[in-house]
Motif scaffolding. Structure first.
Motif, short mmCIF file in Angstrom:
data_model
loop_
_atom_site.label_atom_id
_atom_site.label_comp_id
_atom_site.label_asym_id
_atom_site.label_seq_id
_atom_site.Cartn_x
_atom_site.Cartn_y
_atom_site.Cartn_z
N GLU A 195 0.87 -1.17 0.00
CA GLU A 195 0.00 0.00 0.00
C GLU A 195 0.91 1.22 0.00
OE1 GLU A 195 -4.01 1.60 2.26
OE2 GLU A 195 -2.65 0.24 3.31
N PHE A 196 0.60 2.17 -0.89
CA PHE A 196 1.46 3.34 -1.05
C PHE A 196 0.70 4.60 -0.64
CE2 PHE A 196 2.88 0.20 -4.15
CZ PHE A 196 4.25 0.15 -3.90
N ALA A 197 1.47 5.59 -0.18
CA ALA A 197 0.91 6.89 0.19
C ALA A 197 1.90 7.98 -0.20
CB ALA A 197 0.61 6.95 1.69
N THR A 198 1.37 9.07 -0.74
CA THR A 198 2.20 10.22 -1.07
C THR A 198 1.63 11.44 -0.36
OG1 THR A 198 2.75 9.32 -3.26
CG2 THR A 198 3.10 11.67 -2.91
N LEU A 199 2.44 12.05 0.48
CA LEU A 199 2.05 13.24 1.23
C LEU A 199 2.64 14.46 0.54
CD1 LEU A 199 0.77 14.56 3.79
CD2 LEU A 199 3.03 14.29 4.86
N PHE A 200 1.76 15.39 0.12
CA PHE A 200 2.18 16.62 -0.53
C PHE A 200 2.11 17.77 0.48
CE2 PHE A 200 0.30 13.95 -3.84
CZ PHE A 200 1.29 13.95 -4.81
N THR A 201 3.19 18.48 0.62
CA THR A 201 3.22 19.73 1.39
C THR A 201 3.73 20.82 0.46
OG1 THR A 201 5.48 19.47 2.20
CG2 THR A 201 3.72 18.40 3.48
N PRO A 202 3.62 22.09 0.84
CA PRO A 202 4.09 23.15 -0.05
C PRO A 202 5.58 23.07 -0.39
CG PRO A 202 2.63 24.05 1.61
CD PRO A 202 2.89 22.63 2.00
N THR A 203 6.37 22.45 0.44
CA THR A 203 7.82 22.43 0.20
C THR A 203 8.37 21.06 -0.14
OG1 THR A 203 8.22 22.18 2.58
CG2 THR A 203 8.22 24.43 1.68
N MET A 204 7.71 19.97 0.32
CA MET A 204 8.24 18.63 0.14
C MET A 204 7.15 17.65 -0.29
SD MET A 204 11.55 18.47 0.73
CE MET A 204 11.78 16.72 1.06
N VAL A 205 7.61 16.55 -0.88
CA VAL A 205 6.73 15.43 -1.24
C VAL A 205 7.30 14.19 -0.58
CG1 VAL A 205 5.78 14.02 -3.10
CG2 VAL A 205 6.08 16.49 -3.43
N TYR A 206 6.52 13.59 0.32
CA TYR A 206 6.97 12.42 1.08
C TYR A 206 6.28 11.18 0.52
CZ TYR A 206 8.46 16.05 4.32
OH TYR A 206 9.05 17.18 4.88
N ARG A 207 7.08 10.19 0.13
CA ARG A 207 6.54 8.97 -0.48
C ARG A 207 6.78 7.78 0.45
NH1 ARG A 207 9.10 9.64 -6.47
NH2 ARG A 207 10.98 10.01 -5.21
N TRP A 208 5.65 7.07 0.77
CA TRP A 208 5.71 6.00 1.74
C TRP A 208 5.17 4.70 1.15
CZ3 TRP A 208 7.94 8.10 6.02
CH2 TRP A 208 7.77 9.47 6.25
N GLN A 209 5.52 3.61 1.81
CA GLN A 209 4.97 2.31 1.47
C GLN A 209 4.87 1.47 2.75
OE1 GLN A 209 8.14 0.87 -1.13
NE2 GLN A 209 8.80 -0.60 0.44
N ARG A 210 3.99 0.47 2.68
CA ARG A 210 3.91 -0.50 3.79
C ARG A 210 3.30 -1.78 3.26
NH1 ARG A 210 -1.02 0.81 8.03
NH2 ARG A 210 -2.75 0.54 6.58
N PRO A 211 3.65 -2.93 3.83
CA PRO A 211 3.05 -4.20 3.41
C PRO A 211 1.55 -4.20 3.70
CG PRO A 211 5.03 -4.57 4.72
CD PRO A 211 4.70 -3.12 4.86
N ARG A 212 0.79 -4.88 2.86
CA ARG A 212 -0.65 -4.91 3.03
C ARG A 212 -1.08 -5.84 4.16
NH1 ARG A 212 -3.64 -5.69 -2.61
NH2 ARG A 212 -5.41 -5.31 -1.21
N ARG A 213 -0.19 -6.68 4.63
CA ARG A 213 -0.54 -7.57 5.72
C ARG A 213 -0.81 -6.77 7.00
NH1 ARG A 213 5.08 -8.25 5.23
NH2 ARG A 213 6.23 -7.62 7.13
N ALA A 214 -1.57 -7.33 7.90
CA ALA A 214 -1.94 -6.65 9.14
C ALA A 214 -0.69 -6.28 9.94
CB ALA A 214 -2.85 -7.54 9.98
N GLY A 215 -0.71 -5.05 10.46
CA GLY A 215 0.40 -4.60 11.30
C GLY A 215 1.57 -4.03 10.53
N GLY A 216 1.45 -3.90 9.21
CA GLY A 216 2.56 -3.33 8.43
C GLY A 216 2.80 -1.88 8.78
#
Length: 474
Positions: free
Chosen positions: A159-180
């Motif tokens: 599962e992926f997530a991208t956080l956009f802020t005015p100055t930075m872009v933070y790109r995250w990931q985590r396993p789809r299994r429980a507790g990732g």
């Protein structure tokens, strides 16, 4: 203590998931997946799952009635001219098609989103996002100033997530299994490419397209006032069909006679050991019954009158129309021999609502194209777009005769041709530009004496005399 980017990502992710429950409910009602409510427990026990999946779905009609009148056509700059660069970028990303889906989703779920970004670092791309996969947060006390935006999606085992802020872009990931746990993204990135990168736009590139109804209130679905009435309509239909199944035909009853019985015979001895009630199913199927007792007679229960159910359903549908400003012609199709002026008056509420939606959605679409201009490195065009406007298709639905009459009257008071052409449904600015070139070519041909290009070559002398002779004979 200041919130870290990871903490903000987790908080917005949880907020997005909570919001998803309401969004899914509205989506289910639009698709016609309605629970059966307003029925007693006894009724549910008797019918079981007989009516599972049944719905008389007016939710879809209500949403489409508004959505089909929202068609953005182009974007004007501050001086009133059409922005050709914005039009090319709009079509390059397929927005002339996708925007219809985005506005439909906003009407159903209360909001949708648009993302302006350069996924390859070179070409600007505009994509529209579902309300279950994106969320925008605003600066406290500033309803239009975005402080952050989050986009989430799943792909394979992650599962992926991208956080956009005015100055930075933070790109995250985590396993789809429980507790990732969320960690910096590596999947899909080239070796050595950082998970977090600077934001070249210096503004959150995720834009909300809200379906607003009140100042300071959260966006809401067009279906919010419809759902209670929709539930009552479904319940009334279910009761009507149940009554129709049991009471729609006259029922006959035998008077003055015992219930038919049959003897029970012992198979071993052949003796009668008792008696039992005769099953009535055979009498129903054979439609035959003997009355052997003197004084027995037949009586009849009349069929149930179901018009009361139909009247209630009609009343509920009319309430749906009134509360959503939907014309009657969309709901009952009973407008026969009604003058065009009456139809236009019936549609006036929906047209007014469409203009209101154009204002709210138009502000978001202007911001999207301003971001596109910033991404293209054109800050002056971006500023001009922010002070311009969105060109929408006229939300009025008129016949060709009505349009022609309207355009003729506007022409009589001096409205320019270009302004009249813009009012014709389905005519884009590409078509208008082509018409202008054709008009200019005609004017140039007349001024240059080239009438043959307009009316064809002049007939030869012999052909002209022959034509005159034929005319005289006629």
């Amino acid at each position: 203590m200041a919130e870290t980017p990871l903490q903000m990502t987790i908080r917005l992710y949880r907020k997005l998931k909570r919001r998803g429950q309401k969004v899914r409910r509205w989506s289910d009602y639009f698709e016609g997946e309605h629970p059966l409510l307003f029925a007693s427990p006894e009724f549910s026990t008797q019918t079981g799952d007989l009516f599972d999946g049944f719905s008389d779905n007016w939710c879809r009609t209500i949403v489409h009635a508004t959505a089909e009148r929202l068609r953005p056509l182009a974007f004007r700059l501050e001086d009133g001219s059409i922005d050709k660069a914005a039009e090319r970028a709009w079509k390059r990303s397929g927005c002339h098609v996708e925007v219809n889906l985005a506005l439909l989703e906003a009407l159903i779920a209360g909001r949708s989103y648009a993302l302006v970004w350069k996924p390859d670092g070179v070409h600007t791309e505009i994509t529209f996002e579902k309300p279950t996969s994106a969320i925008v947060e605003y600066v406290p006390g500033r309803r239009r100033l975005r402080s952050a935006g989050l986009k989430v999606w799943t792909d394979g085992a992650f599962e992926f997530a991208t956080l956009f802020t005015p100055t930075m872009v933070y790109r995250w990931q985590r396993p789809r299994r429980a507790g990732g746990q969320w960690t910096g993204r590596t999947a899909g990135l080239s070796r050595g490419e950082p998970s977090h990168i600077p934001n070249p736009l210096l503004v959150v590139p995720l834009v909300e397209l809200p379906n607003l109804v009140r100042l300071g209130a959260s966006p809401v679905s067009e279906l919010a006032p419809v759902i209670p009435l929709q539930n009552s309509i479904n319940a009334l239909w279910v009761h009507a069909m149940t009554a129709s199944d049991e009471r729609a035909l006259p029922a006959r009853v035998v008077l003055g006679m015992d219930r038919p019985v049959r003897e029970i015979i012992d198979p071993d001895t052949g003796e009668v050991v008792g008696e039992e009630d005769e099953p009535l199913a055979k009498f129903r199927s054979d439609r035959l019954l003997w009355l052997e007792r003197q004084g027995a007679s037949i009586a009849e229960f009349s069929a149930a009158d179901l018009r009361g159910f139909l009247d209630l359903i009609t009343q509920a549908v009319e309430h749906v129309a009134a509360q959503t400003r939907t014309p009657a012609i969309y709901l009952n199709k009973k407008l026969i021999n009604i003058p065009e002026s009456a139809v236009s008056a019936d549609e006036s509420g929906l047209v007014a609502k469409a203009y209101e939606k154009q204002d709210h959605f138009g502000a978001g679409l202007q911001e999207v194209m301003r971001l596109e201009a910033l991404a293209a490195g054109e800050p002056d065009r971006a500023e001009s777009l922010s002070m311009g406007s969105v060109v929408w298709r006229d939300p009025h639905f008129r016949t060709e005769v009505q349009f022609a009459d309207s355009l003729v009257k506007l022409k009589a008071v001096g409205v320019p041709d270009e302004a009249l052409w813009e009012r014709i449904p389905g005519v884009t600015h590409d078509v208008i530009e082509r018409w202008k070139r054709m008009r200019n070519d005609q004017a140039a041909a007349i001024l240059g004496g080239d009438l043959a290009s307009l009316y064809g070559p002049k007939p030869a002398e012999g052909e002209q005399e022959s034509a005159e002779t034929v005319s005289e004979v006629a």
